[in-house]
Design a protein around this motif. Structure first.
Motif, mmCIF file in Angstrom:
data_model
loop_
_atom_site.group_PDB
_atom_site.id
_atom_site.type_symbol
_atom_site.label_atom_id
_atom_site.label_comp_id
_atom_site.label_asym_id
_atom_site.label_seq_id
_atom_site.Cartn_x
_atom_site.Cartn_y
_atom_site.Cartn_z
ATOM 1 N N SER A 169 9.372 -0.023 -8.767
ATOM 2 C CA SER A 169 8.912 -0.576 -7.497
ATOM 3 C C SER A 169 7.409 -0.800 -7.540
ATOM 4 N N TYR A 170 6.978 -1.826 -6.872
ATOM 5 C CA TYR A 170 5.553 -2.091 -6.708
ATOM 6 C C TYR A 170 5.045 -1.253 -5.542
ATOM 7 N N ASP A 171 4.004 -0.485 -5.780
ATOM 8 C CA ASP A 171 3.432 0.387 -4.753
ATOM 9 C C ASP A 171 2.322 -0.363 -4.033
ATOM 10 N N HIS A 172 2.660 -0.961 -2.910
ATOM 11 C CA HIS A 172 1.697 -1.783 -2.177
ATOM 12 C C HIS A 172 0.545 -0.940 -1.641
ATOM 13 N N ASP A 173 0.832 0.303 -1.255
ATOM 14 C CA ASP A 173 -0.221 1.168 -0.705
ATOM 15 C C ASP A 173 -1.260 1.550 -1.752
ATOM 16 N N ARG A 174 -0.889 1.453 -3.029
ATOM 17 C CA ARG A 174 -1.830 1.745 -4.118
ATOM 18 C C ARG A 174 -2.222 0.464 -4.857
ATOM 19 N N ASP A 175 -1.893 -0.695 -4.271
ATOM 20 C CA ASP A 175 -2.217 -2.003 -4.856
ATOM 21 C C ASP A 175 -1.643 -2.179 -6.259
ATOM 22 N N GLY A 176 -0.549 -1.479 -6.549
ATOM 23 C CA GLY A 176 0.127 -1.644 -7.833
ATOM 24 C C GLY A 176 -0.641 -1.148 -9.041
ATOM 25 N N THR A 177 -1.672 -0.334 -8.840
ATOM 26 C CA THR A 177 -2.506 0.083 -9.965
ATOM 27 C C THR A 177 -1.787 1.026 -10.920
#
Length: 339
Positions: A169-177
């Motif tokens: 999953s792409y972690d939007h809250d961490r900007d995908g870093t």
């Protein structure tokens, strides 16, 4: 412009040199590249075909087609829009050029950005810049807002890539870093002129370059090796706004075939590949927001209690003095009525 108008007037022995010169001219001026343009995966003005339809392309959400650009989202909060090619790509070596413009009324606060996709799924709105999460395939994010309260090792706007096999999953809250392959800072937002991004894939190398100033001067953003992408997926672009907003405008998409001698068997055999990337940036564990240390929490709680006590005292003083004033007023009023 053709420079060889009457070739029958040229001596026979010069013809090989003429053809060599013509080939060099085409290569230098880029005609060889232009001949490789594949229109079934490209989108240029004028966009519309019959009625409101765009040949080989579908759009969804807040997407609006104009005569000069395709606006995925307006500069309004909580919008999602996407544009998807409906022709699967079976070319193994390709390059996609996207001309775009991101702008809006916000000077310091704006968002969220847009994403260029090459994925198995299409036309599904969701939380990743207007697309579903998780996804299967390649995503190149052009992120304009820093959602992470912690410290990034880069500034925004930021361009990065992620390859997913559908399980992550792409972690939007961490900007995908924590899942990105690589990335670079790119100040493409708020320009008076369109910017350009080039995504090039040739098994198994992914390159992303930028032309932010619109001068046809490409600067490599990143290069990642050991990236495996299957054939038969779809290209798309999506964007989203949240509490912050921007206009996300797509001006053109140009898809180039880089295969010298296409092999249909190779193309079909790569359709079963599972998207993967051997290397990514240095792993950084996803650490949830950590509450302050106990001493800090105790001190903070003490300050809150102290504040409440002071507030109660102030209210009490106001009530006491108010009561005294009211008592004196009524007492004086009774004395005047007596006399």
């Amino acid at each position: 412009m053709h420079v060889f108008l009457k070739m029958d007037s040229w001596p026979t022995w010069t013809l090989p040199f003429v053809f060599l010169l013509y080939y060099c001219r085409n290569a230098v001026l880029g005609f060889d590249t232009l001949e490789r343009l594949r229109r079934e995966h490209s989108l240029m003005k004028p966009y519309q075909g019959a009625g409101m339809a765009i040949p080989q392309w579908d759009f969804i959400g807040s997407t609006m087609v104009t005569s000069n650009f395709i606006r995925l989202t307006p500069d309004i909060q909580s919008k999602q829009g996407a544009l998807w090619n409906n022709v699967p790509c079976y070319i193994t070596k390709w390059e996609m050029h996207v001309q775009f413009q991101v702008h809006g009324h916000g000077r310091d606060l704006f968002g969220d950005g847009f994403t260029i996709w090459y994925t198995k799924e299409r036309m599904r709105l969701g939380p990743i810049f207007g697309n579903q999460n998780p996804f299967t395939g390649l995503a190149v994010f052009l992120d304009t807002y820093n959602n992470y309260n912690g410290a990034h090792n880069h500034d925004h706007p930021y361009v990065s890539a992620m390859v997913n096999n559908g399980s992550g999953s792409y972690d939007h809250d961490r900007d995908g870093t924590h899942t990105q392959l690589a990335g670079c800072t790119a100040k493409f937002r708020g320009k008076a002129h369109p910017a350009n991004i080039a995504i090039r894939y040739e098994p198994s190398v992914l390159r992303v370059s930028l032309d932010i100033d619109g001068k046809s001067e490409w600067t490599e953003c990143f290069k990642v090796e050991n990236v495996e992408l299957p054939t038969g997926y779809y290209f798309g672009i999506s964007a989203a706004t949240g509490d912050l907003s921007d206009n996300h405008d797509i001006i053109s998409l140009k898809f180039y075939n880089l295969e010298e001698h296409p092999d249909p068997n190779l193309s079909m055999s790569r359709s079963d590949i599972i998207p993967s990337a051997l290397h990514a940036e240095k792993d950084r564990a996803h650490v949830n927001d950590v509450p302050p240390p106990l001493a800090s929490r105790v001190a903070h709680s003490g300050l809150k209690i102290f504040g409440y006590v002071i507030l109660v005292i102030i209210i009490g003083i106001i009530l006491v003095f108010g009561g005294i004033f009211l008592y004196q007023y009524k007492k004086e009023d009774r004395r005047k009525r007596f006399y």
